[in-house]
Design a protein around this motif. Structure first.
Motif, short mmCIF file in Angstrom:
data_model
loop_
_atom_site.label_atom_id
_atom_site.label_comp_id
_atom_site.label_asym_id
_atom_site.label_seq_id
_atom_site.Cartn_x
_atom_site.Cartn_y
_atom_site.Cartn_z
N GLY A 1 0.82 -1.21 0.00
CA GLY A 1 0.00 0.00 0.00
C GLY A 1 0.85 1.26 0.00
N ILE A 2 1.89 1.26 0.82
CA ILE A 2 2.74 2.46 0.94
C ILE A 2 3.43 2.77 -0.39
CG2 ILE A 2 4.87 3.32 2.01
CD1 ILE A 2 3.89 1.89 4.63
N GLU A 3 4.02 1.77 -1.02
CA GLU A 3 4.76 2.06 -2.26
C GLU A 3 3.82 2.50 -3.38
OE1 GLU A 3 6.98 -1.56 -2.82
OE2 GLU A 3 5.30 -2.65 -3.73
N GLN A 4 2.60 1.95 -3.42
CA GLN A 4 1.65 2.38 -4.45
C GLN A 4 1.11 3.78 -4.16
OE1 GLN A 4 1.30 0.90 -7.31
NE2 GLN A 4 2.64 -0.75 -6.61
N TRP A 5 0.91 4.09 -2.90
CA TRP A 5 0.45 5.43 -2.54
C TRP A 5 1.50 6.48 -2.92
CZ3 TRP A 5 -3.00 8.83 -2.04
CH2 TRP A 5 -2.84 9.98 -1.25
N GLU A 6 2.77 6.16 -2.65
CA GLU A 6 3.84 7.07 -3.07
C GLU A 6 3.81 7.24 -4.59
OE1 GLU A 6 5.81 8.97 -1.16
OE2 GLU A 6 4.57 8.20 0.47
N GLY A 7 3.62 6.14 -5.29
CA GLY A 7 3.54 6.20 -6.75
C GLY A 7 2.36 7.04 -7.22
N MET A 8 1.21 6.89 -6.58
CA MET A 8 0.02 7.65 -6.97
C MET A 8 0.20 9.14 -6.73
SD MET A 8 -2.23 5.81 -8.48
CE MET A 8 -0.94 4.76 -9.15
N LYS A 9 0.93 9.49 -5.68
CA LYS A 9 1.16 10.91 -5.42
C LYS A 9 1.92 11.54 -6.60
CE LYS A 9 2.66 10.54 -1.01
NZ LYS A 9 3.17 10.99 0.30
N TYR A 10 2.88 10.80 -7.13
CA TYR A 10 3.60 11.26 -8.33
C TYR A 10 2.66 11.33 -9.53
CZ TYR A 10 6.01 10.81 -12.74
OH TYR A 10 6.36 10.98 -14.05
N LEU A 11 1.94 10.22 -9.76
CA LEU A 11 1.14 10.12 -10.99
C LEU A 11 0.03 11.17 -11.00
CD1 LEU A 11 0.85 8.45 -13.57
CD2 LEU A 11 -0.78 6.98 -12.33
N LEU A 12 -0.67 11.30 -9.87
CA LEU A 12 -1.82 12.21 -9.83
C LEU A 12 -1.39 13.67 -9.93
CD1 LEU A 12 -3.85 10.29 -7.12
CD2 LEU A 12 -4.43 10.51 -9.55
N ALA A 13 -0.17 13.97 -9.54
CA ALA A 13 0.33 15.34 -9.68
C ALA A 13 0.80 15.63 -11.10
CB ALA A 13 1.46 15.58 -8.68
N ASN A 14 0.94 14.56 -11.90
CA ASN A 14 1.55 14.76 -13.23
C ASN A 14 0.67 14.39 -14.43
OD1 ASN A 14 4.57 15.61 -12.91
ND2 ASN A 14 4.19 14.10 -11.29
N VAL A 15 -0.48 13.75 -14.18
CA VAL A 15 -1.35 13.41 -15.33
C VAL A 15 -2.06 14.67 -15.84
CG1 VAL A 15 -1.76 10.98 -14.88
CG2 VAL A 15 -3.22 12.68 -13.77
#
Ligand SMILES: [Zn+2]
Length: 426
Positions: free
Chosen positions: A412-426
């Protein structure tokens, strides 16, 4: 709660249609099953013919590099005598399933005004507890979220989700749209989707980056789009994949909802026309109740503010898969942007625990799929980005669908970190 101790073995119910009497339900314990990853050296057909005589349960589908299979205890010695190049994914699958099935009890927080505890992510849970957990989480943030239902599964279970919005108000922004657990046995996908939901809700008031993301999009998160299949994995057959739809004249149960979407459904090679196959596509495009509900809801989002990002959360293998599934040469019109974002996502995921994710178009990276969700979402649903993420483990020695509970939180933690990047950049 212990799994597989209370479930009854149901006798096959007589069917009025056709001569075949389907084996509706069976009870599996997997005690002594040993799970192997077999190297194929790019010739899976040769391996498949060598192991055809065994009652092997396939874990993966048409992978060119390796085949993952569970071998029953009475066949393990004969299998090992073949001398294939293997690694062991589970020494005793039954033992690992039992450990995974040691669910913590969950106490509802409704009435206490408290947010559910993060201890939720220390173990897996019964389906009913998942629904309560979502209700509790929503109840803690009543002015910015609501629980919704899009329709019923074949056996009549509501397919539910949570809608989360920001300062613009309910339904005012483009959609971020997540599906979990379309394949019933991929338990980690619900837990990861829950972790992301939890963080989106609880970090809004304290983290300006999360506030910016929440204020820019409406989130529609459906953790269990195949509830019948998921419940069946908890009562009867841990490795069940499809829905639980019966069909007249068919001796097997279940359609693969992720081969049933009404787009490129008719293309051959990426699904099966046999009701007994793990990738059975159904009799007609979109003919499962679950898919009908998902299509209608997807169209609703499209007609409203449109879909920015769709992710179908699966396991396992550690992949970030881009369109398309139906054709290995086809690419989305914004493919270069998609590739760059996927690489950035993989980099961000790796920063937490060093977990490595492979990125690329799904057909050419993994295998061909027809009637799959991301292809529909891209070309019919109008999503700017529509991906599949295959979660932990990578496979070789880390298990498969049965991921140890200790890996829930890190996943969960690693995907949440990934989503923070993705959602700020899509
Ligand atoms: Zn899957």
């Amino acid at each position: 709660m212990k799994l597989f101790t209370t479930a009854l073995l149901f006798a096959a119910a007589p069917m009025a249609l056709g001569s075949a009497v389907p084996q509706l339900e069976r009870k599996m314990t997997y005690d002594g099953y040993k799970v192997f990853r077999i190297s194929t050296h790019h010739n899976p057909a040769a391996i498949k013919s060598k192991i055809a005589k065994f009652a092997a349960i396939p874990f993966n589908l048409d992978n060119n590099e390796h085949l993952d299979v569970a071998i029953p205890p009475e066949e393990v010695a004969a299998f090992e005598k073949l001398g294939l190049e293997t690694s062991v994914m589970h020494q005793d699958l039954g033992k690992d399933v039992a450990e995974e099935g040691n669910f913590a009890t969950y106490e509802s927080t409704v009435g206490t005004q408290a947010v559910p505890s993060l201890t939720w992510f220390n173990s897996y849970h019964a389906y009913a507890d998942h629904r309560t957990f979502f209700n509790d989480l929503q109840a803690s943030f009543p002015s910015n979220s609501e629980i919704f239902e899009i329709g019923n599964s074949f056996q009549g279970r509501p397919i539910f989700g949570i809608h989360i919005w920001g300062s613009g108000g309910k339904g005012s922004k483009p959609a971020i749209y997540f599906h979990g657990t379309v394949h019933a046995r991929e338990w980690i996908s619900a837990k990861v989707v829950e972790y992301i939901t939890y963080q989106l809700l609880t970090q809004y008031s304290t983290d300006t980056a999360i506030k910016a993301i929440r204020d820019k999009y409406d989130f529609y998160i459906l953790p269990f789009v195949n509830p019948d299949g998921f419940v069946y994995t908890q009562t009867n057959e841990r490795l069940w994949r499809k829905n639980r739809q019966t069909r007249s004249g068919a001796s097997c149960v279940g359609t693969d909802i992720n081969r049933n979407w009404p787009y490129k459904w008719e293309v051959t090679g990426g699904a099966s026309t046999s009701p007994c196959s793990e990738t059975y596509k159904g009799q007609a495009a979109g003919d499962t109740p679950e898919n009908k509900a998902l299509v209608a809801f997807t169209q609703k989002l499209k007609a409203s503010k449109g879909i920015k990002l769709y992710i179908d959360w699966h396991s396992y293998g550690q992949y970030i898969l881009l369109p398309y599934g139906y054709n290995c040469a086809a690419r989305a019109s914004n493919h270069a942007t998609q590739s760059s974002l996927a690489s950035g996502l993989a980099t961000r995921i790796r920063q937490s625990y060093g977990t490595s994710f492979t990125t690329g178009p799904s057909c050419s990276t993994l295998y061909q799929t027809t009637g799959s969700a991301p292809d529909y979402l891209t070309d019919v649903g109008g999503a700017t980005f529509a991906w599949t993420i295959e979660l932990r483990p990578a496979g070789s020695s880390g298990g498969g669908f049965v991921l140890p509970p200790a890996q829930i939180l890190p996943s969960g933690i690693e995907q949440w970190e990934g989503m923070k990047y993705l959602l700020a950049n899509v």
